[in-house]
Design a protein around this motif. Sequence first.
Motif, PDB file in Angstrom:
ATOM      1  N   ASP A   1       0.975  -1.279   0.128  1.00 33.02           N
ATOM      2  CA  ASP A   1      -0.159   0.015  -0.097  1.00 33.02           C
ATOM      3  C   ASP A   1       0.945   1.162   0.203  1.00 33.02           C
ATOM      4  OD1 ASP A   1      -2.382  -1.480  -0.147  1.00 33.02           O
ATOM      5  OD2 ASP A   1      -2.526  -1.427   2.156  1.00 33.02           O
ATOM      6  N   TYR A   2       2.044   1.215   0.941  1.00 31.75           N
ATOM      7  CA  TYR A   2       2.945   2.347   0.552  1.00 31.75           C
ATOM      8  C   TYR A   2       3.576   2.682  -0.634  1.00 31.75           C
ATOM      9  CZ  TYR A   2       6.546   5.811   1.974  1.00 31.75           C
ATOM     10  OH  TYR A   2       7.396   6.737   2.202  1.00 31.75           O
TER      11      TYR A   2
ATOM     12  N   ASN B   1       3.159   5.978  -2.663  1.00 30.23           N
ATOM     13  CA  ASN B   1       4.193   6.729  -2.661  1.00 30.23           C
ATOM     14  C   ASN B   1       5.513   6.474  -3.591  1.00 30.23           C
ATOM     15  OD1 ASN B   1       3.454   8.386  -0.212  1.00 30.23           O
ATOM     16  ND2 ASN B   1       3.255   6.387   0.490  1.00 30.23           N
TER      17      ASN B   1
END
Length: 210
Positions: A153-154, A158
């Motif tokens: 998810d990170y 990002n």
Amino acid sequence: MTIYVNFSELPSWLMLASLKKLCSEVSIELAWKPMLSSLGNVAGSNLKPGVDDPLGIYKARRADARHKAAKRENERMCERLGIEPAQGEKKINPFYLSLGMTWLTNQGAELQQYFNYVETAFLKAFRDGADVESVFGLKVVLKESGFRIAGLDYFLANEAPDLDAAQEKIMESGVFNSPAFVIADEIFHGREHLPLIQWMLKGNRGIPPV
């Protein structure tokens, strides 16, 4: 060697068996790159209603012939892959599966992990008709292929690359269809080139395969 894969097209799935064979016989480092689109060669006639085009009938016949050839090719590929033609004709957006491949690269995946992921992705998309067009669907594919999702998810929020920009660079480099292979600055489109690539990797010894 760099390999370009399009998760929305059966030829990329069909080349896996030959690529596995090559990797079992030749030691080689592979870089895997996803493609979001390819240049198709099946197009309809541009003839518009009411427009007098002396080549209109010819164009329509050619378009029909290309359509029938594409249908036969799809049936042939589906037979080899063990799926129904209707499954092979499914249209999917390869965006999230492509992000999954960049995740494997980010995590330093090994060769077999790439094979597991790519095979699982195609099976889920075309055989099972599963959701592969969302983050949730991507996580399912990763889990079923045995690859980790911790930190995904990170990464997606990002660190994930701009795939649209990457696609433009791929096209600019001369790679137009998948699967494609780039080795020693030469581009090969299609799995039929793998025997020649193997011959090159073995030192160009003997007569090259036709």
